[in-house]
Scaffold this active site. Structure first.
Site, PDB file in Angstrom:
ATOM      1  N   GLU A 243       4.348  10.521   0.383  1.00 18.90           N
ATOM      2  CA  GLU A 243       4.979  10.507  -0.933  1.00 18.90           C
ATOM      3  C   GLU A 243       5.366  11.904  -1.403  1.00 18.90           C
ATOM      4  O   GLU A 243       6.421  12.087  -2.021  1.00 18.90           O
ATOM      5  CB  GLU A 243       4.049   9.842  -1.960  1.00 18.90           C
TER       6      GLU A 243
ATOM      7  N   ARG B  22       0.333  10.634  -6.016  1.00 18.85           N
ATOM      8  CA  ARG B  22       0.235  11.616  -4.955  1.00 18.85           C
ATOM      9  C   ARG B  22       1.207  12.779  -5.117  1.00 18.85           C
ATOM     10  O   ARG B  22       0.963  13.877  -4.663  1.00 18.85           O
ATOM     11  CB  ARG B  22       0.629  10.931  -3.626  1.00 18.85           C
TER      12      ARG B  22
ATOM     13  N   LYS C 220      -1.940  -5.405  15.963  1.00 19.23           N
ATOM     14  CA  LYS C 220      -2.013  -5.869  14.584  1.00 19.23           C
ATOM     15  C   LYS C 220      -1.895  -7.394  14.580  1.00 19.23           C
ATOM     16  O   LYS C 220      -1.039  -7.956  15.257  1.00 19.23           O
ATOM     17  CB  LYS C 220      -0.873  -5.222  13.775  1.00 19.23           C
TER      18      LYS C 220
HETATM   19  C1  LIG Z   1      -0.634   6.791  -0.428  1.00 23.67           C
HETATM   20  C2  LIG Z   1      -0.330   5.385   0.015  1.00 23.67           C
HETATM   21  N1  LIG Z   1       0.950   5.014   0.225  1.00 23.67           N
HETATM   22  C3  LIG Z   1       1.230   3.754   0.621  1.00 23.67           C
HETATM   23  C4  LIG Z   1       0.238   2.850   0.815  1.00 23.67           C
HETATM   24  C5  LIG Z   1       0.565   1.412   1.188  1.00 23.67           C
HETATM   25  N2  LIG Z   1       0.048   1.065   2.498  1.00 23.67           N
HETATM   26  C6  LIG Z   1      -1.081   0.363   2.646  1.00 23.67           C
HETATM   27  S1  LIG Z   1      -1.480   0.106   4.220  1.00 23.67           S
HETATM   28  C7  LIG Z   1      -0.136   0.913   4.766  1.00 23.67           C
HETATM   29  C8  LIG Z   1       0.109   1.034   6.228  1.00 23.67           C
HETATM   30  C9  LIG Z   1      -1.047   1.609   6.950  1.00 23.67           C
HETATM   31  O1  LIG Z   1      -0.785   1.653   8.298  1.00 23.67           O
HETATM   32  P1  LIG Z   1      -1.939   2.006   9.318  1.00 23.67           P
HETATM   33  O2  LIG Z   1      -2.713   3.148   8.808  1.00 23.67           O
HETATM   34  O3  LIG Z   1      -1.326   2.161  10.645  1.00 23.67           O
HETATM   35  O4  LIG Z   1      -2.887   0.756   9.271  1.00 23.67           O
HETATM   36  P2  LIG Z   1      -2.607  -0.735   9.807  1.00 23.67           P
HETATM   37  O5  LIG Z   1      -2.318  -1.550   8.595  1.00 23.67           O
HETATM   38  O6  LIG Z   1      -1.471  -0.695  10.754  1.00 23.67           O
HETATM   39  O7  LIG Z   1      -3.866  -1.143  10.446  1.00 23.67           O
HETATM   40  C10 LIG Z   1       0.632   1.371   3.701  1.00 23.67           C
HETATM   41  C11 LIG Z   1       1.909   2.090   3.817  1.00 23.67           C
HETATM   42  C12 LIG Z   1      -1.085   3.268   0.571  1.00 23.67           C
HETATM   43  N3  LIG Z   1      -2.116   2.439   0.702  1.00 23.67           N
HETATM   44  N4  LIG Z   1      -1.331   4.534   0.189  1.00 23.67           N
END
Ligand SMILES: Cc1ncc(C[n+]2csc(CCOP(=O)(O)OP(=O)(O)O)c2C)c(N)n1
Length: 629
Positions: free
Chosen positions: A365, A393, A280
Site C-alpha cells: 500500500e 499503512r 491453495k
Molecule cells: C496490508 C494488507 N493488505 C491487503 C490485505 C488483504 N489480503 C488478505 S490475504 C491476502 C493475500 C495473502 O496472500 P498470501 O500471503 O500468499 O497467503 P495465502 O492466502 O495465499 O495463503 C491479501 C492481499 C491484508 N490482509 N493486509
C-alpha cells in the site's frame, strides 16, 4: 475420529506419525463444513493443514510461538488448540474470530489481520525471550503474497543480525488473493521450476574438472563463474545473501517430511527460512480450481461450491468498478492501482480492458500511494483503490508524497465503515479522521450509488488529492431524485424541517432517513442533510440551519475522534452558533467481528438507538427551559 481426542494443545503428540494423515483429512473435512456454514477464508486454510499439524507436533505451545501472517489461515491451529467446539460461532458477534487473537487463546502468539507483519513480530518475540531468559522457539509463517509487503523486507534486513533460532516458514502457493505479481513472485517460481542445485552443481564441477588449469586468472574466473552460477540456480540465494539460511523448497503437504525438517531447523542457532510449496484450496476441488473465489467466501453448498445466497445486488464496489471503466474510456490519462486486490476493489474489468493502465503492485500500500504520486506528477490521473483499513499503512505516503505536493491522486476508499465479520483489523473506521486532517485533501462520501458516480467524475476534475469513501455491501439506490450537481464543499438538503437538523455522512443517510421518520412519529419534523463533503464541510449550511434549529445531529460510521461530527462541533462552538450538538459516531474503541446490524446496535449507531437518544435530549432541553434556575 482422531480430532475429537484433541482437546488442547499437546494432545496431538499422543498420535503416532502414521495417524497424522488421517488427522489432516478430518481437519479438512471439518474446516470445509464449518466454512460452508459460516463463510470464511477457506482456500488459505486448506493449504496449511499439514503445515499446522507438523508445527503442532514439533513445537510446545504456548511456550513456543507461531505468528501467522495475515492470520486468515489459522483455522486448523485454532481447532488443535481447544477451540473446535467454538466453530459454530465462527466470525459471529461474540463468537470465534477468523483471525488469531491473543485474548482468545494463549496459543495465539500475536494478533494479525493486516499482511506482512509476522517477521517483525517474530523477531520481537525472539528478542523478548532472549532478554527475559525464556526458551522458546519462534516461528513466523508468511505467504508468498504477504512477502510482497515492504515490512517483510525491513524485518528480513533486521533478522540477519540475530544469533538465535528464528524460523520463517515461507508458505508459497504462488497465489496472493489473485495470482502473486512482481519480481519476487517470479523469483519464487524460478526456484520451484529450477533443476535441483545439487544436480547442477555436480554437472558444473564435472565440466570444470575437464578444463585445463592455466594460471591464476583462469582459476579466479572459474570461481567467479561458480559464484555466478550459484547466484542463478541456488534456491534461496536472496535470503542467503542477507545472512539468513535458506532450506527448501519442500512439499508442504508431506507431514512426515515437514516434521523432520522442523525438528532439524529448531536446533539451528540463526534465523532460517524454510520454503514450502502448498496448494491453495488443497483437498477441496472447487477451491483448488477457483482459489481466488474461495479465498474469502460466503456460506456455500459443499457439493457444488456454489454460494447459498446468490449475489443479486449491486455493491458499492460494483458501482465504482462500472464508473471508473467509463471514465477511463473518456480520459486516457486515468490509470488504476490496486494493492493485491483487483477483485475486491472492483478493478478486474479495468485490468482486462486497459492492461497497460492497470497496476497490481502486490500487498504494498505504501508503494501504491507513492507510485501514484509519481504518476500524477508525470501527468497521469491515478486512482488508488484500497480498503479503508489498509490505507492506514500508507499514511505517511498520503501526507508526504501526495498532499504535500498537492498532487491529483484519487483515493477510492472501499470497505469504509463497519465491515462486519472480519472484525477489528478490517473495520474501516479511521479514514475520515486520517484523510480529513490533511491540508490539500478533499474528502467526500456518497449517499447512494449515483452520487458515487458523480463524485468520481468530479474528483478527476479537481487538480488535487481527493478521497471518496464508500462501504462494503449493497449500494444504496434510494433518493435517486436528489442529484443536484456536486459543488465544492457543499452539502445537500434532503428535506427541510425545523428544530432538529440531522447531518449524515455517506451511507448513514439510510439510517438518518429512518431516524427522521421515527422522530416524526414522535412529533418532530427534522431537517435532513446529506453532508457530501467531510473536508471541507459546508459551513454556510451550518450557519443557515442554526437560525431555526437548536439541535444538530451528526451521524457517521467513523471513530468520533477527529471525525466529521467533532469538527462540526468545534465549528459550532467557535462560531458561537448556539446549537446543541449530538455526534453519533464510534466511541474510542476497536470494533470486534460480527454481523453489521448487531455491531451497529452494539455501538448505538442503529436508528432506534439514535432516535431514543435524540428524544431524551429533547426532553432534557425542555426540562431546562421549564426550570432555567
Ligand atoms: C496490508 C494488507 N493488505 C491487503 C490485505 C488483504 N489480503 C488478505 S490475504 C491476502 C493475500 C495473502 O496472500 P498470501 O500471503 O500468499 O497467503 P495465502 O492466502 O495465499 O495463503 C491479501 C492481499 C491484508 N490482509 N493486509
Amino acid at each position: 475420529m482422531l480430532l475429537e481426542n484433541i482437546k488442547s494443545t499437546g494432545d496431538i503428540k499422543k498420535l503416532s506419525l502414521d495417524q497424522l494423515d488421517k488427522l489432516a483429512d478430518e481437519l479438512r473435512e471439518f474446516i470445509i463444513e464449518k466454512t460452508s456454514e459460516h463463510g470464511g477464508h477457506l482456500a488459505s486454510n486448506l493449504g496449511v493443514v499439514e503445515l499446522t499439524i507438523a508445527l503442532h507436533y514439533v513445537l510446545d505451545l504456548p511456550e513456543d510461538k507461531i505468528v501467522w501472517d495475515v492470520g486468515h489461515q489459522s483455522y486448523a491451529h485454532k481447532i488443535l488448540t481447544g477451540r473446535m467446539n467454538d466453530f459454530d460461532t465462527l466470525r459471529q458477534y461474540k463468537g470465534l474470530s477468523g483471525f488469531p487473537k491473543t485474548r482468545e487463546s494463549k496459543c495465539d502468539a500475536f494478533n494479525t489481520g493486516h499482511s506482512s507483519t509476522s517477521i517483525s513480530a517474530g523477531i520481537g518475540l525472539v528478542e523478548a525471550a532472549r532478554l527475559l531468559g525464556r526458551k522458546s522457539t519462534v516461528v513466523s509463517v508468511i505467504g508468498d503474497g504477504a512477502l510482497s509487503g515492504g515490512m517483510a523486507y525491513e524485518a528480513l534486513n533486521n533478522a540477519s543480525k540475530l544469533d538465535r533460532n528464528f524460523i520463517i516458514i515461507l508458505n508459497d502457493n504462488n497465489m496472493s488473493i489473485s495470482e502473486s505479481t512482481g519480481g519476487l513472485s517470479k523469483y519464487l517460481t524460478d526456484i520451484r521450476t529450477a533443476p535441483k542445485y545439487n544436480d547442477l552443481k555436480s554437472e558444473v564441477t564435472k565440466s570444470l574438472k575437464k578444463l585445463p588449469v592455466v594460471g591464476d586468472s583462469i582459476k579466479e574466473s572459474i570461481s567467479r563463474t561458480k559464484m555466478g552460477i550459484k547466484q542463478l540456480v541456488v534456491p534461496g540465494m536472496f535470503f542467503e545473501n542477507l545472512d539468513i539460511t535458506y532450506v527448501g523448497p519442500y512439499d508442504g503437504h508431506n507431514i512426515q517430511k515437514l516434521i523432520k525438517v522442523l525438528s532439524e531447523v529448531k536446533k539451528f542457532n540463526k534465523p532460517i527460512v524454510v520454503h514450502i510449496h502448498t496448494k491453495k484450496g488443497c483437498g477441496y476441488e472447487p477451491a483448488e480450481k477457483y482459489p481466488t473465489r474461495f479465498h474469502g467466501i460466503e456460506p456455500f453448498d459443499i457439493k457444488t461450491g456454489i454460494p447459498i445466497k446468490k449475489k443479486e445486488f449491486i455493491s458499492w464496489t460494483d458501482a465504482f468498478s462500472h464508473t471508473i471503466l467509463n471514465l477511463a474510456e473518456a480520459d486516457k490519462r486515468i490509470v488504476a492501482i490496486t494493492a493485491a486486490m483487483p477483485e475486491g476493489t472492483g478493478l478486474k474489468k479495468f485490468a482486462t480492458t486497459y492492461p497497460d493502465r492497470f497496476f497490481d503492485v502486490g500487498i504494498a500500500e505504501e508503494h501504491a500511494v507513492t507510485f501514484a504520486a509519481g504518476m500524477a506528477q508525470g501527468g497521469l490521473k491515478p486512482v488508488v483503490a484500497i480498503y479503508s483499513s489498509f490505507f492506514q499503512r500508507a499514511y505517511d505516503q498520503i501526507v508526504h508524497d501526495v498532499c504535500l505536493q498537492n498532487l491529483p491522486v484519487v483515493f477510492a476508499v472501499d470497505r469504509a465503515g463497519i465491515v462486519g465479520r472480519d472484525g477489528e483489523t478490517h473495520q474501516g473506521i479511521f479514514d475520515l479522521t486520517f484523510f480529513g486532517t490533511l491540508p490539500n485533501m478533499t474528502v467526500m462520501a456518497p449517499k447512494n450509488k449515483y452520487e458515487l458516480r458523480n463524485m468520481l467524475k468530479y474528483a478527476f476534475r479537481l487538480n488535487s488529492p481527493v478521497a471518496i469513501r464508500y462501504p462494503r455491501g449493497t449500494a444504496y439506490s434510494g433518493l435517486k431524485e436528489y442529484d443536484s450537481p456536486i459543488e465544492y464543499g457543499k452539502s445537500e438538503i434532503i428535506c427541510e424541517g425545523r428544530d432538529i437538523a440531522i447531518i449524515a455522512v455517506g451511507n448513514m443517510i439510510e439510517t438518518a432517513l429512518e431516524v427522521r421518520e421515527q422522530l416524526r412519529e414522535n412529533g418532530f419534523e427534522a431537517t435532513l442533510v446529506n453532508a457530501r463533503f467531510v473536508k471541507p464541510f459546508d459551513t454556510q449550511m451550518l450557519d443557515r440551519l442554526s437560525l431555526n434549529h437548536h439541535i444538530f445531529v451528526t451521524i457517521e460510521e467513523n471513530i468520533l475522534a477527529g471525525g466529521f461530527g467533532e469538527r462540526v462541533t468545534e465549528y459550532v462552538s467557535q462560531k458561537h452558533l448556539g446549537v446543541n450538538m449530538m455526534n453519533f459516531a464510534i466511541e474510542d474503541t476497536f470494533v470486534e467481528h460480527g454481523d453489521v446490524n448487531s455491531l451497529r446496535r452494539m455501538l448505538g449507531l442503529d436508528a432506534p438507538s439514535i432516535t431514543q437518544r435524540i428524544l431524551s435530549e429533547c426532553a432534557r432541553l425542555d426540562e431546562d427551559m421549564d426550570n432555567p434556575f
